[in-house]
Design a protein around this motif. Structure first.
Motif, PDB file in Angstrom:
ATOM      1  N   PHE A 185     -13.882 -14.796   2.552  1.00 62.99           N
ATOM      2  CA  PHE A 185     -13.521 -16.072   1.934  1.00 62.99           C
ATOM      3  C   PHE A 185     -12.740 -15.871   0.643  1.00 62.99           C
ATOM      4  CE2 PHE A 185     -16.669 -17.849   4.842  1.00 62.99           C
ATOM      5  CZ  PHE A 185     -16.002 -18.989   5.255  1.00 62.99           C
ATOM      6  N   PHE A 186     -12.972 -14.757  -0.046  1.00 59.84           N
ATOM      7  CA  PHE A 186     -12.158 -14.450  -1.225  1.00 59.84           C
ATOM      8  C   PHE A 186     -10.686 -14.334  -0.836  1.00 59.84           C
ATOM      9  CE2 PHE A 186     -10.126 -10.850  -3.546  1.00 59.84           C
ATOM     10  CZ  PHE A 186      -9.872 -11.536  -4.724  1.00 59.84           C
ATOM     11  N   VAL A 187     -10.415 -13.628   0.256  1.00 62.95           N
ATOM     12  CA  VAL A 187      -9.038 -13.470   0.728  1.00 62.95           C
ATOM     13  C   VAL A 187      -8.464 -14.825   1.122  1.00 62.95           C
ATOM     14  CG1 VAL A 187      -7.588 -12.474   2.529  1.00 62.95           C
ATOM     15  CG2 VAL A 187      -9.352 -11.075   1.442  1.00 62.95           C
ATOM     16  N   ARG A 188      -9.274 -15.666   1.759  1.00 62.68           N
ATOM     17  CA  ARG A 188      -8.796 -16.985   2.189  1.00 62.68           C
ATOM     18  C   ARG A 188      -8.527 -17.907   1.000  1.00 62.68           C
ATOM     19  NH1 ARG A 188      -9.783 -18.073   7.700  1.00 62.68           N
ATOM     20  NH2 ARG A 188     -10.938 -16.405   8.759  1.00 62.68           N
ATOM     21  N   MET A 189      -9.283 -17.734  -0.086  1.00 55.77           N
ATOM     22  CA  MET A 189      -9.191 -18.648  -1.217  1.00 55.77           C
ATOM     23  C   MET A 189      -8.193 -18.213  -2.277  1.00 55.77           C
ATOM     24  SD  MET A 189     -13.286 -19.442  -1.642  1.00 55.77           S
ATOM     25  CE  MET A 189     -13.121 -20.641  -2.970  1.00 55.77           C
ATOM     26  N   MET A 190      -7.827 -16.927  -2.321  1.00 57.59           N
ATOM     27  CA  MET A 190      -6.966 -16.460  -3.409  1.00 57.59           C
ATOM     28  C   MET A 190      -5.536 -16.957  -3.218  1.00 57.59           C
ATOM     29  SD  MET A 190      -6.432 -12.421  -2.569  1.00 57.59           S
ATOM     30  CE  MET A 190      -5.353 -11.858  -1.241  1.00 57.59           C
ATOM     31  N   ARG A 191      -4.818 -17.023  -4.339  1.00 54.39           N
ATOM     32  CA  ARG A 191      -3.417 -17.444  -4.322  1.00 54.39           C
ATOM     33  C   ARG A 191      -2.515 -16.225  -4.455  1.00 54.39           C
ATOM     34  NH1 ARG A 191      -6.104 -21.621  -7.439  1.00 54.39           N
ATOM     35  NH2 ARG A 191      -6.119 -20.179  -9.188  1.00 54.39           N
ATOM     36  N   PRO A 224     -20.932 -22.471  -3.448  1.00 54.49           N
ATOM     37  CA  PRO A 224     -19.635 -22.411  -4.136  1.00 54.49           C
ATOM     38  C   PRO A 224     -19.705 -21.562  -5.399  1.00 54.49           C
ATOM     39  CG  PRO A 224     -20.082 -24.657  -3.444  1.00 54.49           C
ATOM     40  CD  PRO A 224     -21.334 -23.878  -3.190  1.00 54.49           C
ATOM     41  N   GLY A 225     -20.821 -21.639  -6.139  1.00 58.25           N
ATOM     42  CA  GLY A 225     -20.963 -20.842  -7.348  1.00 58.25           C
ATOM     43  C   GLY A 225     -21.003 -19.357  -7.043  1.00 58.25           C
ATOM     44  N   GLN A 226     -21.764 -18.993  -6.017  1.00 57.82           N
ATOM     45  CA  GLN A 226     -21.865 -17.587  -5.629  1.00 57.82           C
ATOM     46  C   GLN A 226     -20.511 -17.032  -5.217  1.00 57.82           C
ATOM     47  OE1 GLN A 226     -25.353 -16.150  -3.301  1.00 57.82           O
ATOM     48  NE2 GLN A 226     -23.871 -15.785  -1.677  1.00 57.82           N
ATOM     49  N   GLN A 227     -19.757 -17.817  -4.456  1.00 61.14           N
ATOM     50  CA  GLN A 227     -18.440 -17.373  -4.011  1.00 61.14           C
ATOM     51  C   GLN A 227     -17.450 -17.320  -5.164  1.00 61.14           C
ATOM     52  OE1 GLN A 227     -17.315 -16.447  -0.679  1.00 61.14           O
ATOM     53  NE2 GLN A 227     -15.713 -15.682  -2.015  1.00 61.14           N
ATOM     54  N   CYS A 228     -17.454 -18.335  -6.006  1.00 60.88           N
ATOM     55  CA  CYS A 228     -16.471 -18.385  -7.097  1.00 60.88           C
ATOM     56  C   CYS A 228     -16.755 -17.348  -8.173  1.00 60.88           C
ATOM     57  CB  CYS A 228     -16.418 -19.790  -7.704  1.00 60.88           C
ATOM     58  SG  CYS A 228     -15.562 -20.983  -6.639  1.00 60.88           S
ATOM     59  N   TYR A 232     -13.301 -31.547 -15.712  1.00 64.88           N
ATOM     60  CA  TYR A 232     -13.959 -31.599 -14.408  1.00 64.88           C
ATOM     61  C   TYR A 232     -14.276 -33.045 -14.026  1.00 64.88           C
ATOM     62  CZ  TYR A 232     -14.681 -26.583 -15.140  1.00 64.88           C
ATOM     63  OH  TYR A 232     -14.496 -25.241 -15.362  1.00 64.88           O
ATOM     64  N   ASN A 233     -14.768 -33.815 -14.995  1.00 69.41           N
ATOM     65  CA  ASN A 233     -15.194 -35.191 -14.709  1.00 69.41           C
ATOM     66  C   ASN A 233     -14.045 -36.053 -14.211  1.00 69.41           C
ATOM     67  OD1 ASN A 233     -17.820 -34.636 -15.447  1.00 69.41           O
ATOM     68  ND2 ASN A 233     -17.527 -35.258 -17.584  1.00 69.41           N
ATOM     69  N   GLU A 234     -12.882 -35.857 -14.778  1.00 68.08           N
ATOM     70  CA  GLU A 234     -11.717 -36.647 -14.350  1.00 68.08           C
ATOM     71  C   GLU A 234     -11.416 -36.406 -12.874  1.00 68.08           C
ATOM     72  OE1 GLU A 234      -6.977 -37.195 -15.500  1.00 68.08           O
ATOM     73  OE2 GLU A 234      -8.306 -35.998 -16.797  1.00 68.08           O
ATOM     74  N   PHE A 235     -11.473 -35.149 -12.469  1.00 70.22           N
ATOM     75  CA  PHE A 235     -11.233 -34.853 -11.059  1.00 70.22           C
ATOM     76  C   PHE A 235     -12.386 -35.349 -10.191  1.00 70.22           C
ATOM     77  CE2 PHE A 235     -12.014 -32.108  -7.390  1.00 70.22           C
ATOM     78  CZ  PHE A 235     -10.837 -32.301  -6.699  1.00 70.22           C
ATOM     79  N   PHE A 236     -13.637 -35.154 -10.640  1.00 70.07           N
ATOM     80  CA  PHE A 236     -14.792 -35.590  -9.855  1.00 70.07           C
ATOM     81  C   PHE A 236     -14.721 -37.089  -9.572  1.00 70.07           C
ATOM     82  CE2 PHE A 236     -17.647 -31.957 -11.627  1.00 70.07           C
ATOM     83  CZ  PHE A 236     -17.031 -31.072 -10.756  1.00 70.07           C
ATOM     84  N   LEU A 254     -12.529 -29.383  -5.004  1.00 64.88           N
ATOM     85  CA  LEU A 254     -13.900 -29.722  -5.391  1.00 64.88           C
ATOM     86  C   LEU A 254     -14.815 -28.506  -5.240  1.00 64.88           C
ATOM     87  CD1 LEU A 254     -16.061 -31.818  -6.175  1.00 64.88           C
ATOM     88  CD2 LEU A 254     -16.323 -32.318  -3.722  1.00 64.88           C
ATOM     89  N   TYR A 255     -14.662 -27.777  -4.142  1.00 64.21           N
ATOM     90  CA  TYR A 255     -15.456 -26.571  -3.902  1.00 64.21           C
ATOM     91  C   TYR A 255     -15.233 -25.563  -5.032  1.00 64.21           C
ATOM     92  CZ  TYR A 255     -17.655 -22.897  -1.030  1.00 64.21           C
ATOM     93  OH  TYR A 255     -18.493 -21.923  -0.553  1.00 64.21           O
ATOM     94  N   ARG A 256     -13.979 -25.392  -5.411  1.00 59.09           N
ATOM     95  CA  ARG A 256     -13.647 -24.452  -6.490  1.00 59.09           C
ATOM     96  C   ARG A 256     -14.224 -24.905  -7.828  1.00 59.09           C
ATOM     97  NH1 ARG A 256      -9.290 -20.803  -5.876  1.00 59.09           N
ATOM     98  NH2 ARG A 256      -8.229 -20.896  -3.859  1.00 59.09           N
TER      99      ARG A 256
END
Length: 532
Positions: free
Chosen positions: A34-40, A70-74, A216-220, A280-282
């Protein structure tokens, strides 16, 4: 709100704060996938060799105090991606400091992250970062069949028995559709539920109205408004349970295809809002990762923020130590547009010192923190060659693996970003004559590039070959016939004692062997041999 902040939840987050969690199983293969899938593409990542050399999986496990998937992955992602934007590092530090300095608000956020919890990788992350499953072909019949069922009830007053038969027929049709839809629904259900909980957590964090989390709140606020239907429809998925003793809810669900319609609506919304849900996941993952590092920071003996300088190839640290090692010995180091060559026997501290510099450089450029009393340095890309291994399956020898690990450093050098190259026992996989020649040539070549090299070696000859470009330092131990003592302190100059032979003496090798060996090195270590 009360259901999130129960007495049990508050006790749990208070007990865990500032302490290393019990080791939780982490599927690193899934994490890396998932790191490979999520990286830019623009991310500067630590390559596998460097990650493994620095034992970062173990360090990650010690730092992992997250509450959510999400926390563990990020947390893993953030440790593997070096930052070269000082403003981004300052932003992360502000969130970490918010967690450290605001106990009540921190505990509220932690309780919400705890409510989110950890799920399987193939649930929410699978939906968002793998292919979203195609909807079943039978989906086109769901709405007509639901309308048909409703309409059939209205025929009863007019058609009597024939109307009842229509209800029965549509019930059987809907039972078949429900059965065909169940497989897809059950497969996606954990992911949909987790996404729904993510939206709930985002909504509740927004309600806390924490100024430090305003970005964060603005996006949430926006994502909850956009994807609120997923939260509402989630309630209809798997709604039957122990309270449905008579099976009434189950039959109503089948008759009107409640679950099938909720599933289709959720999947359409997920597909349309996939980009926002990934963000949101990030963001939730980042909030969790930063509270985890705030907890780590609280438990460190001494910790400071790095000062980044415009100087190239500069590093100055006072009392820098290995962050995840209890009772780590700390050292001072200053390198200004120079390089360093380390000597010392095995176990004296060379490899640990290399890892200390590497791990702290990573923490400086990921979470704006280092375990030191002071730290000033260039922003580096970090690469290592500490523990290259042979590969029997690929027929790769140790020396070949080492040569390739060093070659990749050559290919990664950049004129814009200085590199911190940490090398242990350079070219140890070949004979001494070729090792000295090849290592000296490589180290001289690298000394003219935009990089800082810190290399450890047993070969005194290498230190003599590169003394114009490299400052000499060493680690040593005190060895007698009865004791072997290590102080792990960095000392200037080259090692001047034949401690490798003294260790053999300590282990009880025959005296004849010790005397003959000392005689062989008397020219290289005249003081030590003569004192004996």
């Amino acid at each position: 709100m009360a259901r999130f902040f129960t007495k049990k939840a508050l006790e749990d987050v208070r007990n865990r704060w500032g302490k290393e969690d019990e080791v939780q199983p982490v599927e690193f293969q899934d994490t890396e996938d998932f790191f490979v899938r999520m990286m830019r593409k623009s991310d500067w990542i630590l390559d596998d060799q460097t990650w493994n050399d620095l034992d970062m999986n173990r360090n990650y496990l010690k730092m992992n105090r997250t509450y959510s998937m999400p926390g563990q992955q990020c947390l893993y992602n953030m440790l593997r991606i070096l930052q070269f934007d000082e403003e981004e590092l300052k932003r992360r530090n502000r969130v970490i400091e918010f967690y450290r300095m605001n106990k009540e608000k921190r505990e509220q956020v932690q309780c919400l992250l705890r409510y989110l919890g950890k799920d399987q990788y193939d649930s929410a992350a699978g939906l968002l970062y793998k292919d979203i499953p195609e909807l079943p072909r039978i989906r086109g019949w769901v709405i007509p069949a639901t309308i048909g069922m409703i309409a059939s009830f209205f025929t009863i007053p007019f058609w009597g028995v024939r109307g009842v038969l229509m209800v029965v027929v549509f019930f059987l049709i809907n039972m078949l559709i429900n059965h065909l839809m169940n497989k897809a629904t059950e497969q996606a259900l954990p992911g949909i539920r987790y996404l729904s909980r993510m939206l709930v957590v985002a909504r509740e964090i927004k309600k806390l109205d924490i100024p430090e989390l305003s970005d964060y709140n603005e996006f949430f606020d926006k994502v909850v408004d956009k994807c609120g239907a997923i939260m509402r429809k989630n309630r209809s998925l798997g709604a039957t349970g122990s309270q449905d003793l008579m099976g009434i809810v189950t039959y109503l669900n089948i008759m009107f295809l409640v679950e099938a319609r909720a599933y289709l609506r959720c999947m359409v919304d997920i597909r349309e809002s996939a980009s926002a849900l990934r963000t949101l996941y990030r963001k939730i993952g980042e909030l969790d990762a930063l509270q985890s590092m705030a907890s780590v920071k609280r438990g460190l003996r001494h910790v400071t923020r790095p000062v980044f300088t415009e100087k190239k190839n500069y590093l100055k640290a006072e009392q820098i130590g290995y962050p995840m090692l209890v009772g780590a010995v700390c050292n001072d180091i200053t390198i200004d547009q120079r390089n360093m060559v380390l000597t010392g026997s095995n176990m004296s501290g060379k490899s640990t010192f290399l890892r200390t510099l590497g791990v702290n450089a990573i923490l400086a450029q990921t979470f704006d923190m280092v375990m030191a009393k002071s730290y000033e340095a260039s922003m580096f890309s970090v690469m290592t060659s500490i523990s290259p291994s042979d590969d029997l399956a690929e027929g790769t020898s140790y020396y070949m693996a080492e040569a390739k690990a060093l070659q990749r450093m050559l290919g990664a050098l950049s004129d814009e970003i200085p590199s911190l190259l940490l090398i242990d026992e350079i070219f140890r996989g070949t004979n001494p004559t070729e090792r000295v020649a090849a290592a000296s040539s490589l180290l001289k070549y690298l000394s003219d590039k935009n990089c800082m090299i810190i290399v450890a070696t047993h070969d005194i000859e290498i230190t003599e070959e590169v003394e114009e470009q490299y400052d000499k330092y060493h680690f040593e131990e005190k060895v007698t016939k009865d004791a072997l003592e290590f102080d792990y302190l960095l000392k200037p100059g080259v090692l001047k004692k034949p401690n490798g032979i003294r260790i053999l003496e300590y282990l009880g090798y025959p005296e004849e062997i010790i005397e003959d060996a000392l005689d062989h090195v008397k020219n290289q270590f005249p003081v030590e041999v003569n004192d004996d």
